[in-house]
Design a protein around this motif. Sequence first.
Motif, PDB file in Angstrom:
ATOM      1  N   GLN A  41       0.823  -1.208   0.000  1.00 13.28           N
ATOM      2  CA  GLN A  41       0.000   0.000   0.000  1.00 13.28           C
ATOM      3  C   GLN A  41       0.855   1.255   0.000  1.00 13.28           C
ATOM      4  N   SER A  42       1.901   1.253   0.826  1.00  8.38           N
ATOM      5  CA  SER A  42       2.792   2.419   0.889  1.00  8.38           C
ATOM      6  C   SER A  42       3.536   2.613  -0.423  1.00  8.38           C
ATOM      7  N   ALA A  43       3.963   1.518  -1.044  1.00  6.41           N
ATOM      8  CA  ALA A  43       4.669   1.609  -2.323  1.00  6.41           C
ATOM      9  C   ALA A  43       3.753   2.178  -3.404  1.00  6.41           C
ATOM     10  N   PHE A  44       2.499   1.753  -3.388  1.00  3.92           N
ATOM     11  CA  PHE A  44       1.553   2.280  -4.375  1.00  3.92           C
ATOM     12  C   PHE A  44       1.360   3.783  -4.177  1.00  3.92           C
ATOM     13  N   ASP A  45       1.109   4.196  -2.929  1.00  2.00           N
ATOM     14  CA  ASP A  45       0.894   5.612  -2.642  1.00  2.00           C
ATOM     15  C   ASP A  45       2.112   6.451  -2.993  1.00  2.00           C
ATOM     16  N   LEU A  46       3.293   5.900  -2.772  1.00  6.27           N
ATOM     17  CA  LEU A  46       4.523   6.616  -3.108  1.00  6.27           C
ATOM     18  C   LEU A  46       4.622   6.873  -4.604  1.00  6.27           C
ATOM     19  N   ASN A  47       4.159   5.917  -5.402  1.00  8.98           N
ATOM     20  CA  ASN A  47       4.224   6.076  -6.861  1.00  8.98           C
ATOM     21  C   ASN A  47       3.268   7.140  -7.388  1.00  8.98           C
ATOM     22  N   VAL A  48       2.201   7.457  -6.623  1.00  5.60           N
ATOM     23  CA  VAL A  48       1.212   8.437  -7.099  1.00  5.60           C
ATOM     24  C   VAL A  48       1.192   9.681  -6.205  1.00  5.60           C
ATOM     25  N   ILE A  49       2.265   9.921  -5.453  1.00  3.56           N
ATOM     26  CA  ILE A  49       2.271  11.033  -4.515  1.00  3.56           C
ATOM     27  C   ILE A  49       2.098  12.381  -5.225  1.00  3.56           C
ATOM     28  N   GLY A  50       2.548  12.456  -6.476  1.00  2.00           N
ATOM     29  CA  GLY A  50       2.400  13.700  -7.226  1.00  2.00           C
ATOM     30  C   GLY A  50       0.982  13.970  -7.673  1.00  2.00           C
ATOM     31  N   VAL A  51       0.177  12.942  -7.730  1.00  2.00           N
ATOM     32  CA  VAL A  51      -1.253  13.074  -8.066  1.00  2.00           C
ATOM     33  C   VAL A  51      -2.026  12.346  -6.970  1.00  2.00           C
ATOM     34  N   GLY A  52      -1.979  12.907  -5.780  1.00  2.00           N
ATOM     35  CA  GLY A  52      -2.445  12.233  -4.580  1.00  2.00           C
ATOM     36  C   GLY A  52      -3.873  11.732  -4.618  1.00  2.00           C
ATOM     37  N   HIS A  53      -4.733  12.375  -5.425  1.00  2.00           N
ATOM     38  CA  HIS A  53      -6.125  11.931  -5.468  1.00  2.00           C
ATOM     39  C   HIS A  53      -6.282  10.540  -6.070  1.00  2.00           C
ATOM     40  N   LEU A  54      -5.213  10.014  -6.694  1.00  2.00           N
ATOM     41  CA  LEU A  54      -5.259   8.667  -7.254  1.00  2.00           C
ATOM     42  C   LEU A  54      -4.909   7.606  -6.222  1.00  2.00           C
ATOM     43  N   GLY A  55      -4.413   8.011  -5.067  1.00  2.00           N
ATOM     44  CA  GLY A  55      -3.941   7.062  -4.083  1.00  2.00           C
ATOM     45  C   GLY A  55      -5.044   6.504  -3.205  1.00  2.00           C
ATOM     46  N   SER A  56      -4.612   5.856  -2.123  1.00  2.00           N
ATOM     47  CA  SER A  56      -5.553   5.270  -1.179  1.00  2.00           C
ATOM     48  C   SER A  56      -6.229   6.365  -0.365  1.00  2.00           C
ATOM     49  N   MET A  57      -7.325   6.020   0.308  1.00  2.00           N
ATOM     50  CA  MET A  57      -8.006   6.996   1.146  1.00  2.00           C
ATOM     51  C   MET A  57      -7.136   7.419   2.312  1.00  2.00           C
ATOM     52  N   ASP A  58      -6.254   6.546   2.786  1.00  2.00           N
ATOM     53  CA  ASP A  58      -5.329   6.941   3.848  1.00  2.00           C
ATOM     54  C   ASP A  58      -4.422   8.068   3.374  1.00  2.00           C
ATOM     55  N   LEU A  59      -3.940   7.959   2.144  1.00  2.00           N
ATOM     56  CA  LEU A  59      -3.094   9.019   1.587  1.00  2.00           C
ATOM     57  C   LEU A  59      -3.895  10.301   1.409  1.00  2.00           C
ATOM     58  N   ILE A  60      -5.118  10.178   0.879  1.00  2.00           N
ATOM     59  CA  ILE A  60      -5.965  11.349   0.673  1.00  2.00           C
ATOM     60  C   ILE A  60      -6.203  12.075   1.994  1.00  2.00           C
ATOM     61  N   ARG A  61      -6.528  11.336   3.038  1.00  2.00           N
ATOM     62  CA  ARG A  61      -6.798  11.944   4.343  1.00  2.00           C
ATOM     63  C   ARG A  61      -5.580  12.708   4.857  1.00  2.00           C
ATOM     64  N   LYS A  62      -4.402  12.125   4.694  1.00  2.00           N
ATOM     65  CA  LYS A  62      -3.184  12.791   5.152  1.00  2.00           C
ATOM     66  C   LYS A  62      -2.945  14.080   4.382  1.00  2.00           C
ATOM     67  N   LEU A  63      -3.083  14.025   3.056  1.00  2.00           N
ATOM     68  CA  LEU A  63      -2.839  15.208   2.230  1.00  2.00           C
ATOM     69  C   LEU A  63      -3.875  16.298   2.494  1.00  2.00           C
ATOM     70  N   VAL A  64      -5.130  15.896   2.654  1.00  2.00           N
ATOM     71  CA  VAL A  64      -6.190  16.857   2.933  1.00  2.00           C
ATOM     72  C   VAL A  64      -5.943  17.544   4.269  1.00  2.00           C
ATOM     73  N   ASN A  65      -5.548  16.777   5.274  1.00  2.94           N
ATOM     74  CA  ASN A  65      -5.270  17.356   6.589  1.00  2.94           C
ATOM     75  C   ASN A  65      -4.076  18.302   6.549  1.00  2.94           C
ATOM     76  N   VAL A  66      -3.037  17.920   5.799  1.00  3.57           N
ATOM     77  CA  VAL A  66      -1.849  18.772   5.685  1.00  3.57           C
ATOM     78  C   VAL A  66      -2.213  20.118   5.063  1.00  3.57           C
ATOM     79  N   ASP A  67      -3.086  20.104   4.073  1.00  4.66           N
ATOM     80  CA  ASP A  67      -3.484  21.348   3.400  1.00  4.66           C
ATOM     81  C   ASP A  67      -4.558  22.110   4.166  1.00  4.66           C
ATOM     82  N   GLY A  68      -5.063  21.540   5.253  1.00  6.04           N
ATOM     83  CA  GLY A  68      -6.029  22.255   6.080  1.00  6.04           C
ATOM     84  C   GLY A  68      -7.460  22.165   5.614  1.00  6.04           C
TER      85      GLY A  68
END
Length: 236
Positions: A41-68
């Motif tokens: 899961q982490s490897a997949f999210d790492l590959n799409v970090i530049g287009v975070g909306h394509l990743g897992s919901m865990d990644l989305i939640r982290k990015l959304v929280n970081v941006d406020g």
Amino acid sequence: MDFPNAQLPELTPLKNSFAVDDVENDLRNLFIDLFESMMAQSAFDLNVIGVGHLGSMDLIRKLVNVDGLALIDGEREETATRYLYKAWKSRNKNGRGFHFLATYLQLLFPNGYAIEQMAQTKAGTYPNQLSPLKLADSTKFSTSRVRVAIDSSRTTWENIDKMAPILSSIIPARLILYFAMLTTWRKTNYIGATMLSGNTTVVYPAASQPTEWENITRIGAAMIGISTNTIYPKTS
């Protein structure tokens, strides 16, 4: 993930590699199992970090929280949050404006908000006599203040206070957001009147002759539904 054929990494080349003996084969399978259960899961999210909306919901939640940004709760959480984050990241291409503000609010409170630029009475003290610009006449002038009214049944002032900074950053700096609660009152008006006389009920509907009904109560012959919106500003 945000595309239908998305698959987690499976280390296929390693699976197809040659093993000298059973020990090497067991070690290979152990490594593959550990990777798939703990790192895929982490490897997949790492590959799409530049287009975070394509990743897992865990990644989305982290990015959304970081941006406020505020997360969207409910059945539509995943789809709405992905769209929200994608729109948020692409907003700079179109500048700052009301389009993304409306998109954000629609995702959070579907059809439960109103955005209105305000006008001020010329004879009044600014900003104590504001009213919607769309209703303004020659006695009023356009202001930089924008009212965001949100359905009172869907949020609280505490939640609005959390969203206020990010919502204010969406619009041009010259504009000032302020918030209000929106309550919609729905009233049903009946056309016609009811008269009770003994055991007979007589109804006088609009534009028709009286009709008699034995032992039956009739309340009106038609009805009109009326919706009234009431704005409640935040009290100090």
